[in-house]
Design a protein around this motif. Structure first.
Motif, PDB file in Angstrom:
ATOM      1  N   ALA A 203       0.858  -1.189   0.000  1.00  0.00           N
ATOM      2  CA  ALA A 203       0.000   0.000   0.000  1.00  0.00           C
ATOM      3  C   ALA A 203       0.888   1.231   0.000  1.00  0.00           C
ATOM      4  O   ALA A 203       2.021   1.196   0.490  1.00  0.00           O
ATOM      5  N   LEU A 204       0.368   2.304  -0.560  1.00  0.00           N
ATOM      6  CA  LEU A 204       1.003   3.614  -0.466  1.00  0.00           C
ATOM      7  C   LEU A 204       0.099   4.463   0.410  1.00  0.00           C
ATOM      8  O   LEU A 204      -1.114   4.533   0.162  1.00  0.00           O
ATOM      9  N   THR A 205       0.683   5.102   1.434  1.00  0.00           N
ATOM     10  CA  THR A 205      -0.149   5.827   2.396  1.00  0.00           C
ATOM     11  C   THR A 205       0.421   7.203   2.732  1.00  0.00           C
ATOM     12  O   THR A 205       1.634   7.428   2.612  1.00  0.00           O
ATOM     13  N   ASP A 206      -0.467   8.094   3.156  1.00  0.00           N
ATOM     14  CA  ASP A 206      -0.051   9.385   3.701  1.00  0.00           C
ATOM     15  C   ASP A 206      -0.174   9.373   5.221  1.00  0.00           C
ATOM     16  O   ASP A 206      -0.071  10.402   5.879  1.00  0.00           O
ATOM     17  N   GLY A 207      -0.389   8.180   5.770  1.00  0.00           N
ATOM     18  CA  GLY A 207      -0.557   8.033   7.217  1.00  0.00           C
ATOM     19  C   GLY A 207      -1.998   8.078   7.665  1.00  0.00           C
ATOM     20  O   GLY A 207      -2.305   7.830   8.826  1.00  0.00           O
ATOM     21  N   LYS A 208      -2.919   8.358   6.706  1.00  0.00           N
ATOM     22  CA  LYS A 208      -4.350   8.405   7.016  1.00  0.00           C
ATOM     23  C   LYS A 208      -5.170   7.641   5.977  1.00  0.00           C
ATOM     24  O   LYS A 208      -6.018   6.833   6.311  1.00  0.00           O
ATOM     25  N   SER A 209      -4.919   7.941   4.716  1.00  0.00           N
ATOM     26  CA  SER A 209      -5.580   7.229   3.618  1.00  0.00           C
ATOM     27  C   SER A 209      -4.534   6.374   2.902  1.00  0.00           C
ATOM     28  O   SER A 209      -3.332   6.469   3.179  1.00  0.00           O
ATOM     29  N   TYR A 210      -4.989   5.550   1.978  1.00  0.00           N
ATOM     30  CA  TYR A 210      -4.062   4.645   1.299  1.00  0.00           C
ATOM     31  C   TYR A 210      -4.639   4.211  -0.039  1.00  0.00           C
ATOM     32  O   TYR A 210      -5.857   4.298  -0.277  1.00  0.00           O
ATOM     33  N   LEU A 314       3.088   9.458  -5.678  1.00  0.00           N
ATOM     34  CA  LEU A 314       3.960   9.823  -4.561  1.00  0.00           C
ATOM     35  C   LEU A 314       3.692  11.253  -4.101  1.00  0.00           C
ATOM     36  O   LEU A 314       3.655  11.532  -2.898  1.00  0.00           O
ATOM     37  N   LEU A 315       3.487  12.159  -5.038  1.00  0.00           N
ATOM     38  CA  LEU A 315       3.185  13.545  -4.678  1.00  0.00           C
ATOM     39  C   LEU A 315       1.820  13.648  -3.995  1.00  0.00           C
ATOM     40  O   LEU A 315       1.631  14.444  -3.068  1.00  0.00           O
ATOM     41  N   ALA A 316       0.878  12.811  -4.422  1.00  0.00           N
ATOM     42  CA  ALA A 316      -0.448  12.798  -3.790  1.00  0.00           C
ATOM     43  C   ALA A 316      -0.365  12.279  -2.357  1.00  0.00           C
ATOM     44  O   ALA A 316      -1.084  12.738  -1.468  1.00  0.00           O
ATOM     45  N   ALA A 317       0.527  11.310  -2.129  1.00  0.00           N
ATOM     46  CA  ALA A 317       0.729  10.817  -0.764  1.00  0.00           C
ATOM     47  C   ALA A 317       1.284  11.925   0.118  1.00  0.00           C
ATOM     48  O   ALA A 317       0.953  12.024   1.307  1.00  0.00           O
ATOM     49  N   ASP A 318       2.117  12.774  -0.466  1.00  0.00           N
ATOM     50  CA  ASP A 318       2.693  13.876   0.307  1.00  0.00           C
ATOM     51  C   ASP A 318       1.664  14.963   0.614  1.00  0.00           C
ATOM     52  O   ASP A 318       1.659  15.522   1.709  1.00  0.00           O
TER      53      ASP A 318
END
Length: 425
Positions: A203-210, A314-318
């Protein structure tokens, strides 16, 4: 945008191959890279753990995105290094904080996290020098087989599965009292053995969504039929035939969702990949381990099947917009077969010339370098796992046969690869 990718393996070549396809990628630098990454970007002679040198390079070359391939820089705190430096705070770093990276860097930390969030995993206890005798008594009554895990990073070698109580106690002593795996085994996690079939989910996550990436299954044993010593991985397949929709729904509901919710609840600074090392027991998934980055050789099949702009993701995760993006998967099967040095995973020679790399690959096959370098203008071996071929196919066996056929045109002294990747499918 200029991008810096840290690492030098097959995972990094596959990531580099995917990153340069993005319309957001202007220049790609790989530190230190290998002979294969040099064909898609610019290799830079930097250690992934030399943070001051990385800072200088990032500022000099106007790098806006840093993608961390291996685990060591994460566990040593590269994300924190960027966060704390006012000159670097605008640079996007893909990877969790040092504290959050303990999910990979400490088996005990990960097990405690899973316990707190009711994530299915094997029953366990943890021991160190302070409760060593208690550990011995625990092992004496433990069901067999029993699993011993060095708490820290041990280059993939810190896990032992033992069928004999006396041997388990002897290894337990070696790990804690004799530092068999160095500081990594100062603490040992003793786990119940789970019987099943393994797979990797990402998974790729921003720490809240994924968002969920394609899953994969890798093959760790050196010998065909999954025999012999463990390696860093001899091949991988994606998708995983036994991971059907109902099973993957369980994975998301019972494992991925509560993991990401746990990151949020505990306020982990986590922007990046979560690697769920899973085992299917009956029809239920259990977590064997977390990694805080992509796996290798799984990345070599996950990236070819990821039908999305990786830099955009990756930019969206940020910036917290992950859920606005659609992540599609190539419907074809992808399989990679890894060629290794003679003697691997034991001792092996380096700097052996590789021939056949200029042979034209079929359009549905990709060559990724893992442990290669350039010496006197010639591509040579530089590691245990040297290179791999990933192929698309209509089935696992179709894709594997294409990869094997492509590897027949590549040679170096001692070359070895498993011809049975995906054999059980």
């Amino acid at each position: 945008m200029n991008i810096l990718l840290l690492g030098s393996g097959g995972r990094e070549h596959a990531l580099a191959w995917k990153l340069v396809q993005s319309t957001h990628c202007d220049q790609l630098f790989i530190a230190p890279g290998n002979a294969g990454t040099a064909s898609v970007g610019t290799n830079v002679a930097l250690s992934p753990t030399d943070f001051p040198a990385i800072k200088d390079f990032v500022l000099t070359n106007a790098v806006g995105l840093v993608v961390v391939g291996p685990e060591e820089p994460l566990v040593k705190g590269i994300t924190d290094f960027f966060r704390k430096d006012e000159n670097l705070q605008q640079v996007v770093v893909i990877g969790p904080s040092q504290y959050a990276a303990q999910l990979e860097g400490s088996k005990a930390f990960a097990k405690q996290f899973m316990e707190r969030h009711n994530i299915p995993t094997a029953a366990y206890r943890e021991f160190d020098a302070s409760n060593y005798e208690e550990g011995v008594e625990y092992l004496k009554q433990h069901a067999l087989p029993v699993v011993l895990k060095a708490d820290g990073l041990a280059a993939g070698k810190g896990v032992l599965i033992l069928d004999n109580t006396a041997e388990a106690i002897a290894e337990f002593e070696q790990m804690i009292k004799q530092s068999k795996f160095g500081d990594a085994s100062k603490k040992v996690v003793v786990e119940a053995f789970l019987s099943g079939i393994e797979l990797s989910v990402f998974a790729l996550t921003d720490g809240k969504s994924y968002v969920i990436l394609p899953e994969a299954k890798d093959y760790k044993r050196i010998g065909e039929g999954d025999t012999g010593l463990n390696t860093g991985g001899m091949g991988a397949v994606s998708p995983v035939p036994f991971a059907d929709a109902s099973f993957m729904q369980k994975v998301e509901e019972q494992i991925i969702r509560p993991t990401i919710k746990g990151l949020e609840q505990e306020k982990f600074d986590y922007t990046g990949f979560v690697f769920f090392g899973l085992i299917k027991v009956g029809n239920d998934p259990f977590v064997i381990e977390y990694n805080c980055r992509m796996g290798d050789p799984e990345t070599e099949v996950v990236m070819p099947r990821l039908d999305a702009d990786l830099v955009e993701l990756l930019l969206a995760a940020d910036n917290g917009t992950l859920l606005q993006l659609q992540v599609d998967q190539d419907p074809r099967v992808a399989c990679t077969v890894m060629a290794v040095s003679g003697g691997y995973p034991g001792s092996y020679n380096k700097d052996i010339p590789i021939s056949g790399l200029d042979t034209q690959l079929p359009s549905d096959s990709l060559l990724f370098h893992a442990g290669t370098g350039i010496k006197n203008g010639q591509v040579v071996t530089a590691g245990g796992r040297v290179l791999c071929v990933t192929s698309y196919g209509t089935s696992v066996q179709d894709a594997v046969s294409k990869s094997r056929k492509a590897l027949e045109n590549i040679s170096y002294e001692g070359i070895y690869y498993r011809k049975d990747i995906g054999y059980e499918f």
